[in-house]
Scaffold this active site. Structure first.
Site, PDB file in Angstrom:
ATOM      1  N   CYS A  96     -30.229 107.272 145.941  1.00 37.62           N
ATOM      2  CA  CYS A  96     -30.407 106.525 146.756  1.00 37.62           C
ATOM      3  C   CYS A  96     -30.187 107.816 148.431  1.00 37.62           C
ATOM      4  O   CYS A  96     -30.927 108.650 147.999  1.00 37.62           O
ATOM      5  CB  CYS A  96     -29.357 105.185 147.281  1.00 37.62           C
ATOM      6  SG  CYS A  96     -29.877 104.058 148.222  1.00 37.62           S
ATOM      7  N   HIS A 135     -30.669 102.317 142.371  1.00 40.60           N
ATOM      8  CA  HIS A 135     -29.599 102.050 142.118  1.00 40.60           C
ATOM      9  C   HIS A 135     -29.031 102.500 140.607  1.00 40.60           C
ATOM     10  O   HIS A 135     -28.432 101.198 139.589  1.00 40.60           O
ATOM     11  CB  HIS A 135     -28.041 101.871 142.534  1.00 40.60           C
ATOM     12  CG  HIS A 135     -28.135 102.230 144.119  1.00 40.60           C
ATOM     13  ND1 HIS A 135     -27.168 103.231 144.339  1.00 40.60           N
ATOM     14  CD2 HIS A 135     -28.320 101.613 145.398  1.00 40.60           C
ATOM     15  CE1 HIS A 135     -26.533 102.641 145.494  1.00 40.60           C
ATOM     16  NE2 HIS A 135     -27.464 102.591 146.618  1.00 40.60           N
ATOM     17  N   GLU A 157     -26.715 103.019 138.412  1.00 37.24           N
ATOM     18  CA  GLU A 157     -25.347 102.612 137.794  1.00 37.24           C
ATOM     19  C   GLU A 157     -25.502 101.398 137.434  1.00 37.24           C
ATOM     20  O   GLU A 157     -23.927 100.680 136.760  1.00 37.24           O
ATOM     21  CB  GLU A 157     -24.491 102.863 139.234  1.00 37.24           C
ATOM     22  CG  GLU A 157     -24.196 102.582 140.378  1.00 37.24           C
ATOM     23  CD  GLU A 157     -25.557 103.290 141.480  1.00 37.24           C
ATOM     24  OE1 GLU A 157     -24.554 102.593 142.360  1.00 37.24           O
ATOM     25  OE2 GLU A 157     -26.252 102.963 141.038  1.00 37.24           O
TER      26      GLU A 157
END
Length: 236
Positions: A113, A214, A216
């Site tokens: 990001c 993102h 994750e």
């Protein structure tokens, strides 16, 4: 048993007030969980640019995380600042020192990001300061739903390292009001349906990939594959 590569993750920071009466750092748990669950060993990096090289001496890889702030437009040659731009100067200074040091060492780097945006700037690129004002008919890039849900599809460009890792298309979450405008010395590896740049990479380096979403959150199978490829490069 193969030794876990030591992965440094940059922290967010807030001034005194709110959660603590003293200045404090923060990092979402899923950043470290993503690394540790796939065989890495995550450590958090405070904002001390003077110690960047000493941290890098001990690391096998670097992840520059995202956050609700922006890169100073002065760093990519602009004198005007959009009214929506919010800065965290100490964080950016420290992250840039870590990122530039990692690039000099050809250390594997993953930018997420805002970390992808800083990577673009470090590689000579520029940013759109506010997507709604810069790109006509742009998608909603700040989704209101959970980041564990996709916001839109992303086209991965053939001939890139990211394509080799994740394939031609991904579903991605989205939480940004800025985007890469020009990639500088990097190349574009992913695009949103509205043409907004969603990823960059430097093919001259061992592993240097930035994504606007993102990963994750593991929304798409490609997110896990991206982390696995990054950690694999940190082992080499």
């Amino acid at each position: 048993m193969k030794k876990r590569p030591l992965i440094g993750l940059t922290l967010d920071a807030e001034p005194a007030g709110g959660w603590s009466k003293y200045p404090w750092y923060a990092l979402r748990q899923n950043y470290t969980e993503a690394v540790n669950s796939l065989g890495g060993l995550a450590v958090a990096l405070p904002h001390d640019a003077a110690l960047a090289e000493e941290y890098l001496d001990r690391l096998d890889g670097l992840i520059v995380t995202g956050g609700a702030f922006d890169v100073d437009p002065a760093l990519y040659g602009e004198t005007e600042r959009h009214q929506t731009v919010e800065l965290k100067a100490d964080r950016t200074t420290a992250e840039l020192a870590l990122l530039q040091g990692a690039l000099r060492r050809n250390m594997p780097v993953l930018g997420i990001c805002g970390g992808q945006q800083l990577m673009a700037v470090a590689l000579g690129g520029t940013l759109h300061q506010h997507i709604p004002d810069a790109i006509p008919d742009a998608l909603e890039h700040e989704q209101k739903t959970s980041h564990y849900e996709p916001g839109h599809e992303v086209k991965i460009l053939a001939g890139t390292k990211l394509y080799d890792i994740v394939g031609p298309v991904m579903k991605a979450n989205t939480s940004h009001h800025q985007a890469v405008r020009a990639p500088g010395r990097s190349v574009v590896n992913a695009l949103a349906p509205d043409g907004v740049i969603e990823g960059i990479e430097d093919p001259t380096r061992k592993f240097c990939i930035g994504v606007q979403w993102h990963p994750e959150y593991f929304v798409d199978a490609g997110d896990k594959a991206l982390y696995e490829a990054f950690l694999g490069a940190c082992h080499d």
